[in-house]
Design a protein around this motif. Structure first.
Motif: not given
Length: 249
Positions: A113, A116, A131, A144-145, A148-149, A157-158, A161
């Motif tokens: 993170e 990022y 992650q 990150a939630c 990252l997306r 991202a999914k 994560l």
């Protein structure tokens, strides 16, 4: 070159046109603890007062092995609401000059993170972004939630994560998370070369470009306002004059 010795978790090299910060907790794979957070806030304050590009890297063959789990375990609701890590990373993201993360080896959890939050990332072939927070009963709650997306798209991202997938250097490059993969021995030189290219540009123009890029839903007004400021600057006039004079030759 100027390094502060009173930082316990960072090695800081202040130069006229950049600041180089090395995360330095070799006994803990450069894990991010409260002291490192406080010291990074100090660095951010310095750059806010005297804007210069930032190069952020890790000591040895690891960028940052996540947040300090022993400290995380003791944090409760109030600490979560205070956003101890996320507030720092957002401050880093909003620094008035470009930021570059040079990532070698693991960038895990909060370490990922942290990277990022930087504007550009370079990586070595052994770099890995991951992650693991859900395995520890928490979310990746320091950006990150959503960040990252923005960087790699919702699907990837999914996978990271929710599915626990890791992005190695090749995957990170393929999905646009990193700009370039370079050998470990050339990582810092490549990062400095990138900063050299930035230093050749107009510092006010880079600052305005970053503000416009990061603006939320303010286009095209934000573009127009930033351009209006730059159009009145002597720096812009001098640079364009030199360009036109070269073109005449």
């Amino acid at each position: 070159m100027s390094a502060r010795q009173d930082f316990g978790t960072l090695l800081v090299d202040r130069r006229e046109d950049r600041v180089v910060v090395e995360l330095h907790r070799p006994e803990a794979r450069n894990a991010i603890n409260a002291r490192m957070i406080a010291e990074l806030h100090e660095v951010c304050a310095e750059i806010e007062a005297d804007p210069r590009p930032l190069l952020l890297t890790g000591h040895g063959s690891v960028f940052a092995g996540g947040a300090d789990i022993a400290e995380l375990r003791e944090r409760g609701r109030e600490e979560a609401m205070a956003g101890i890590n996320s507030r720092l990373f957002e401050r880093l993201h909003r620094l008035p000059a470009p930021t570059v993360a040079a990532v070698d080896g693991w960038a895990l959890g909060g370490g990922a993170e942290l990277s990022y939050a930087c504007d550009i990332r370079l990586a070595t072939p052994t770099a890995v972004f991951a992650q693991p927070e859900p395995g520890l009963g928490i979310i990746a709650g320091a950006g990150a939630c959503w960040r990252l997306r923005e960087l790699v798209g919702a699907s990837v991202a999914k996978q990271v994560l929710l599915g626990g997938f890791r992005l190695d250097a090749e995957a990170a490059l393929r999905h646009g998370l990193v700009a370039e993969i370079v050998p470990a021995g050339e990582l810092r030189a490549s990062a400095h070369a990138l900063l050299d290219r930035m230093a050749a540009s107009s510092a006010p123009a880079l600052r305005m470009t970053k503000l416009v890029l990061d603006a939320d839903g303010a286009h095209p007004l934000a573009d127009d306002m930033a351009q209006a400021v730059l159009f009145e600057s002597a720096d812009k006039h001098d640079r364009m004059t030199r360009f036109l004079e070269r073109k005449k030759r």
